[in-house]
Design a protein around this motif. Sequence first.
Motif, short mmCIF file in Angstrom:
data_model
loop_
_atom_site.label_atom_id
_atom_site.label_comp_id
_atom_site.label_asym_id
_atom_site.label_seq_id
_atom_site.Cartn_x
_atom_site.Cartn_y
_atom_site.Cartn_z
N ASN A 166 0.82 -1.20 0.00
CA ASN A 166 0.00 0.00 0.00
C ASN A 166 0.86 1.26 0.00
N ALA A 167 1.98 1.23 0.72
CA ALA A 167 2.86 2.40 0.79
C ALA A 167 3.41 2.76 -0.59
N PHE A 168 3.82 1.75 -1.37
CA PHE A 168 4.39 2.04 -2.68
C PHE A 168 3.31 2.31 -3.73
N ARG A 169 2.16 1.74 -3.54
CA ARG A 169 1.04 2.12 -4.42
C ARG A 169 0.69 3.59 -4.17
N GLN A 170 0.64 3.98 -2.90
CA GLN A 170 0.33 5.36 -2.55
C GLN A 170 1.38 6.32 -3.10
N ALA A 171 2.66 5.91 -3.01
CA ALA A 171 3.73 6.76 -3.53
C ALA A 171 3.60 6.93 -5.04
N ALA A 172 3.35 5.83 -5.74
CA ALA A 172 3.20 5.90 -7.20
C ALA A 172 1.96 6.71 -7.58
N GLU A 173 0.87 6.55 -6.85
CA GLU A 173 -0.35 7.30 -7.15
C GLU A 173 -0.12 8.80 -6.96
N HIS A 174 0.66 9.16 -5.95
CA HIS A 174 0.98 10.58 -5.72
C HIS A 174 1.68 11.16 -6.95
N ARG A 197 6.69 -7.05 -2.11
CA ARG A 197 5.41 -6.39 -1.91
C ARG A 197 5.44 -4.95 -2.45
N ARG A 198 6.57 -4.28 -2.30
CA ARG A 198 6.67 -2.90 -2.78
C ARG A 198 6.56 -2.84 -4.30
N ARG A 199 7.19 -3.78 -4.98
CA ARG A 199 7.06 -3.82 -6.44
C ARG A 199 5.59 -4.04 -6.85
N LEU A 200 4.91 -4.94 -6.14
CA LEU A 200 3.50 -5.20 -6.46
C LEU A 200 2.66 -3.93 -6.30
N GLY A 201 2.95 -3.14 -5.25
CA GLY A 201 2.22 -1.89 -5.05
C GLY A 201 2.48 -0.89 -6.17
N TYR A 202 3.73 -0.77 -6.56
CA TYR A 202 4.13 0.11 -7.66
C TYR A 202 3.44 -0.30 -8.96
N LEU A 203 3.47 -1.61 -9.26
CA LEU A 203 2.87 -2.11 -10.50
C LEU A 203 1.36 -1.94 -10.51
N SER A 204 0.72 -2.14 -9.36
CA SER A 204 -0.73 -2.02 -9.31
C SER A 204 -1.18 -0.58 -9.56
N ALA A 205 -0.38 0.40 -9.10
CA ALA A 205 -0.71 1.80 -9.36
C ALA A 205 -0.61 2.12 -10.84
N LEU A 206 0.44 1.62 -11.50
CA LEU A 206 0.59 1.84 -12.94
C LEU A 206 -0.56 1.18 -13.70
#
Length: 342
Positions: A166-174, A197-206
Amino acid sequence: MNLRQLSDKLGLSQTTVSRALNGYPEVSETTRKRVVAAAAQYQYRPNTRAQGLATGRSMAIGHVIPFSTQHEMVNVVFADFIAGAGEVYARMGYDILMSVVPDENEDKAYAELARKGAVDGVIVHGPTLNDPRIALLSDLGIPFVVHGRSTDTSLPYAWLDVNNRNAFRQAAEHLLDFGHHRIGLINGLERMDFAHRRRLGYLSALESCDIPADPALMRSGEMTEPNGYHAACDMLDMPNPATALIASSIVPALGARRAIEERGLVMGRDVSLICFDDEISYLPNGAGTPIFTATRSSVRAAGRRCAEMLIEQISEPANTPQQELWDAELVIGPSTGPATAQ
């Protein structure tokens, strides 16, 4: 001051005072806080040898560090975790036993700790995907808490983790909200669960914005300043360069900032940069005003809580293993801004 004198000061039995200091659940939170405050006021320190003889415990907590991660011994993130855990150990009368061993001897080190009764429990660092140490420690019967989690591990075990996905999804969404489409990921080693997990969050935002992932914009490695620098150099020097970067820690973020500035670019205007792990005692993200936009979670607080969870487990081994997932806080600094070119 000894235990009897502290008990007399408080008007409590020695048993109650001892149980309060050792985190026994039958002591009320009000009484525990009162006892802990008095122990600090009168500088009371438990006699760990006497405690060990009375309880059959070693009054020590183990941390096993393989050679391949020996850099963690001087890493500011690891040091902050140990400082937080050490606060609890000192308050509860526990010593810390740090074992630095060759990678191939890590299992043997845990087995020896169990055989000798050298520690009452251990904290496991840097869990990998399907980490074999969890099954090993469960078989050995040593109380343990994992700092992090291990994907694909079905055994029940105690852990404390940050919601890295969630942290990296939030960062990418920002960054996506600022109009960035070329977002580079400077990740940790992806055999480690947190980095996976961080890569998954980043990829999900993209994916949510229908932006295809570009492997050229993703790097994985040790979270050091030089690695952050070299990864950023690669992504900034591409024909179609990154306009924003997400770094796995403030440490590689410092390297990324160096790469940005060397190219005559301005962080936050020409290239945006966001990092994780910025709340570190010895490497703060600015003095009051953040330097970097960051997803913040205190590793020192995590150290304290892991130590508390482990000591509670040692005191009450029959209880269900505790599991806690913390959310990171998005802190806005001047290192991020609108995309100027795509």
